[in-house]
Write a protein that holds these residues in place. Structure first.
Motif, mmCIF file in Angstrom:
data_model
loop_
_atom_site.group_PDB
_atom_site.id
_atom_site.type_symbol
_atom_site.label_atom_id
_atom_site.label_comp_id
_atom_site.label_asym_id
_atom_site.label_seq_id
_atom_site.Cartn_x
_atom_site.Cartn_y
_atom_site.Cartn_z
ATOM 1 N N ILE A 70 0.768 -1.353 0.031
ATOM 2 C CA ILE A 70 0.074 0.029 0.032
ATOM 3 C C ILE A 70 0.884 1.254 0.029
ATOM 4 O O ILE A 70 0.628 2.232 -0.843
ATOM 5 C CB ILE A 70 -0.911 -0.030 1.415
ATOM 6 C CG1 ILE A 70 -1.656 -1.162 1.283
ATOM 7 C CG2 ILE A 70 -1.747 1.278 1.268
ATOM 8 C CD1 ILE A 70 -2.693 -1.522 2.465
ATOM 9 N N PHE A 71 1.933 1.349 0.752
ATOM 10 C CA PHE A 71 2.758 2.286 0.898
ATOM 11 C C PHE A 71 3.397 2.749 -0.198
ATOM 12 O O PHE A 71 3.564 3.589 -1.026
ATOM 13 C CB PHE A 71 3.871 2.041 1.889
ATOM 14 C CG PHE A 71 4.888 2.932 2.226
ATOM 15 C CD1 PHE A 71 4.732 4.423 2.750
ATOM 16 C CD2 PHE A 71 6.168 2.946 1.790
ATOM 17 C CE1 PHE A 71 5.635 5.406 2.745
ATOM 18 C CE2 PHE A 71 7.178 4.035 1.741
ATOM 19 C CZ PHE A 71 6.882 5.230 2.369
ATOM 20 N N LYS A 72 3.901 1.415 -1.162
ATOM 21 C CA LYS A 72 4.380 1.561 -2.500
ATOM 22 C C LYS A 72 3.563 2.236 -3.607
ATOM 23 O O LYS A 72 4.061 2.865 -4.315
ATOM 24 C CB LYS A 72 4.952 -0.065 -2.800
ATOM 25 C CG LYS A 72 5.616 -0.094 -4.141
ATOM 26 C CD LYS A 72 7.159 0.549 -4.207
ATOM 27 C CE LYS A 72 7.726 0.312 -5.511
ATOM 28 N NZ LYS A 72 9.038 0.938 -5.599
ATOM 29 N N SER A 73 2.325 1.578 -3.373
ATOM 30 C CA SER A 73 1.491 2.084 -4.448
ATOM 31 C C SER A 73 1.000 3.588 -4.259
ATOM 32 O O SER A 73 0.797 4.502 -5.293
ATOM 33 C CB SER A 73 0.067 1.430 -4.457
ATOM 34 O OG SER A 73 -0.540 1.693 -3.233
ATOM 35 N N ARG A 74 1.041 4.377 -3.135
ATOM 36 C CA ARG A 74 0.799 5.581 -2.690
ATOM 37 C C ARG A 74 1.917 6.475 -2.840
ATOM 38 O O ARG A 74 1.661 7.533 -3.275
ATOM 39 C CB ARG A 74 0.218 5.564 -1.368
ATOM 40 C CG ARG A 74 -1.144 4.952 -1.147
ATOM 41 C CD ARG A 74 -1.826 5.354 0.059
ATOM 42 N NE ARG A 74 -2.961 4.654 0.093
ATOM 43 C CZ ARG A 74 -3.805 4.757 1.182
ATOM 44 N NH1 ARG A 74 -3.532 5.687 2.108
ATOM 45 N NH2 ARG A 74 -5.116 4.122 1.235
ATOM 46 N N ILE A 84 -1.594 5.271 6.044
ATOM 47 C CA ILE A 84 -2.316 4.433 4.660
ATOM 48 C C ILE A 84 -3.523 3.825 5.226
ATOM 49 O O ILE A 84 -4.209 3.219 4.564
ATOM 50 C CB ILE A 84 -1.260 2.936 4.425
ATOM 51 C CG1 ILE A 84 -0.969 2.208 5.832
ATOM 52 C CG2 ILE A 84 0.039 3.806 4.048
ATOM 53 C CD1 ILE A 84 -0.319 0.988 5.377
ATOM 54 N N ASP A 85 -4.092 4.347 6.132
ATOM 55 C CA ASP A 85 -5.563 4.231 6.554
ATOM 56 C C ASP A 85 -5.903 2.716 6.592
ATOM 57 O O ASP A 85 -6.639 2.228 6.232
ATOM 58 C CB ASP A 85 -6.503 4.828 5.265
ATOM 59 C CG ASP A 85 -6.334 6.291 5.552
ATOM 60 O OD1 ASP A 85 -6.223 7.002 6.515
ATOM 61 O OD2 ASP A 85 -5.983 6.914 4.317
ATOM 62 N N TYR A 86 -5.148 2.010 7.283
ATOM 63 C CA TYR A 86 -5.233 0.652 7.573
ATOM 64 C C TYR A 86 -4.996 0.187 8.903
ATOM 65 O O TYR A 86 -4.055 0.241 9.526
ATOM 66 C CB TYR A 86 -4.065 -0.163 6.781
ATOM 67 C CG TYR A 86 -4.133 -1.472 6.421
ATOM 68 C CD1 TYR A 86 -5.287 -2.161 6.504
ATOM 69 C CD2 TYR A 86 -3.184 -2.261 5.648
ATOM 70 C CE1 TYR A 86 -5.653 -3.572 6.095
ATOM 71 C CE2 TYR A 86 -3.339 -3.535 5.057
ATOM 72 C CZ TYR A 86 -4.346 -4.344 5.268
ATOM 73 O OH TYR A 86 -4.669 -5.583 5.035
ATOM 74 N N LEU A 87 -5.897 -0.336 9.607
ATOM 75 C CA LEU A 87 -5.879 -0.814 10.876
ATOM 76 C C LEU A 87 -4.866 -2.028 10.979
ATOM 77 O O LEU A 87 -4.978 -2.903 10.183
ATOM 78 C CB LEU A 87 -7.338 -1.209 11.437
ATOM 79 C CG LEU A 87 -8.246 -0.144 11.898
ATOM 80 C CD1 LEU A 87 -9.737 -0.807 12.097
ATOM 81 C CD2 LEU A 87 -7.887 0.780 12.852
ATOM 82 N N ILE A 88 -4.259 -2.128 12.040
ATOM 83 C CA ILE A 88 -3.273 -3.227 12.250
ATOM 84 C C ILE A 88 -4.003 -4.742 12.469
ATOM 85 O O ILE A 88 -3.686 -5.588 11.993
ATOM 86 C CB ILE A 88 -2.331 -2.986 13.388
ATOM 87 C CG1 ILE A 88 -1.372 -1.849 13.411
ATOM 88 C CG2 ILE A 88 -1.493 -4.235 13.857
ATOM 89 C CD1 ILE A 88 -0.448 -1.524 14.251
#
Length: 255
Positions: free
Chosen positions: A99-103, A224-228
């Motif tokens: 996700i970090f890579k895509s953003r 990245i708006d992603y809950l652990i």
């Protein structure tokens, strides 16, 4: 005659305006009582019948088997890294890095979390969504913090001074027999104090929680708006067996 009617209308309007004016009310006193919401309160069959379909649906979703653990996973089975810590850090890396890579178009370097954030063991047997809620009951999200090499040195110092097996991934730390640093590698390359690193952690720690003030030196922060917890559930859905090991990502040389 018309003039008298107009005067009458004006008089009535003024009278109604003043009569409708609200008076300011002052509270003379206030009392409160504590009402305990526990099993001492009798249940109502009508309410139970109403919520039963929703309760059953939630329990079905939470308890459906997603994966399997061949043995207990805990955060106390190693002095420098643990099965639970390694699992959680590796999940944050595997689920968060794409996700970090895509953003941003940039690569994640490593993960650093806190030992205390793991709130439960994972028992041997089936793993469900409820398992993720037990291990990570908080609403913490994954954030990626950009740190300078000097700030990463402070992170390493914190880790060594804490004496705790804080979860890490993407990094290898080796200690000498006297507990000094023998080597540090990030993504299999020697740590370079002159470069910047992208570190995934929780929003709580990124804000300086658990005295991790080095995160406040961030050069950038990417949410990245992603809950652990959701990352854990997504990981459990993808795999069949969850069997993390205590490994050599952080260890001490023997004499």
């Amino acid at each position: 005659m018309d003039l008298k009617i107009k005067h009458f209308v004006i008089f009535i309007t003024i009278g109604l305006t003043f009569s409708c004016k609200q008076q300011i009310q002052n509270v003379a006193s206030m009392e409160g009582n504590e009402i305990r919401l526990d099993t001492s309160i009798p249940q109502k069959d009508s309410i139970n019948a109403y919520i039963k379909p929703y309760r059953d649906r939630v329990n079905h979703i939470l308890d459906s088997t997603l994966a399997y653990a061949p043995k207990k996973i805990t955060k106390v089975d190693g002095p420098y890294n643990t099965t639970a810590g390694n699992l959680l850090a590796d999940i944050v890396f595997s689920e968060g890095a794409p996700i970090f890579k895509s953003r941003t178009g940039k690569n994640l370097d490593f993960v650093f979390l806190n030992h205390g954030g793991i709130r439960s063991i994972i028992s041997q047997g089936k793993i469900s969504a409820r398992t993720a809620f037990e291990v990570m009951p908080f609403e913490n999200t994954i954030v990626v913090v950009e740190l300078s090499g000097k700030s990463v040195k402070k992170l390493l110092a914190y880790l060594l001074e804490s004496g705790m097996a804080h979860p890490i991934s993407g990094m290898q730390i080796v200690l000498n027999t006297d507990n000094t640093l023998a080597s540090v590698k990030i993504q299999d390359k020697p740590f370079d104090e002159n470069r910047h690193y992208f570190v995934a952690t929780s929003d709580y720690l990124a804000a300086g929680g658990d005295s991790m003030i080095f995160f406040k030196e961030a050069l950038s922060v990417t949410t990245i708006d992603y809950l652990i917890r959701n990352a854990m559930i997504d990981y459990f859905k993808r795999v069949d067996t969850v069997a993390p090991k205590v490994d050599y990502r952080f260890y001490k040389l023997t004499p």
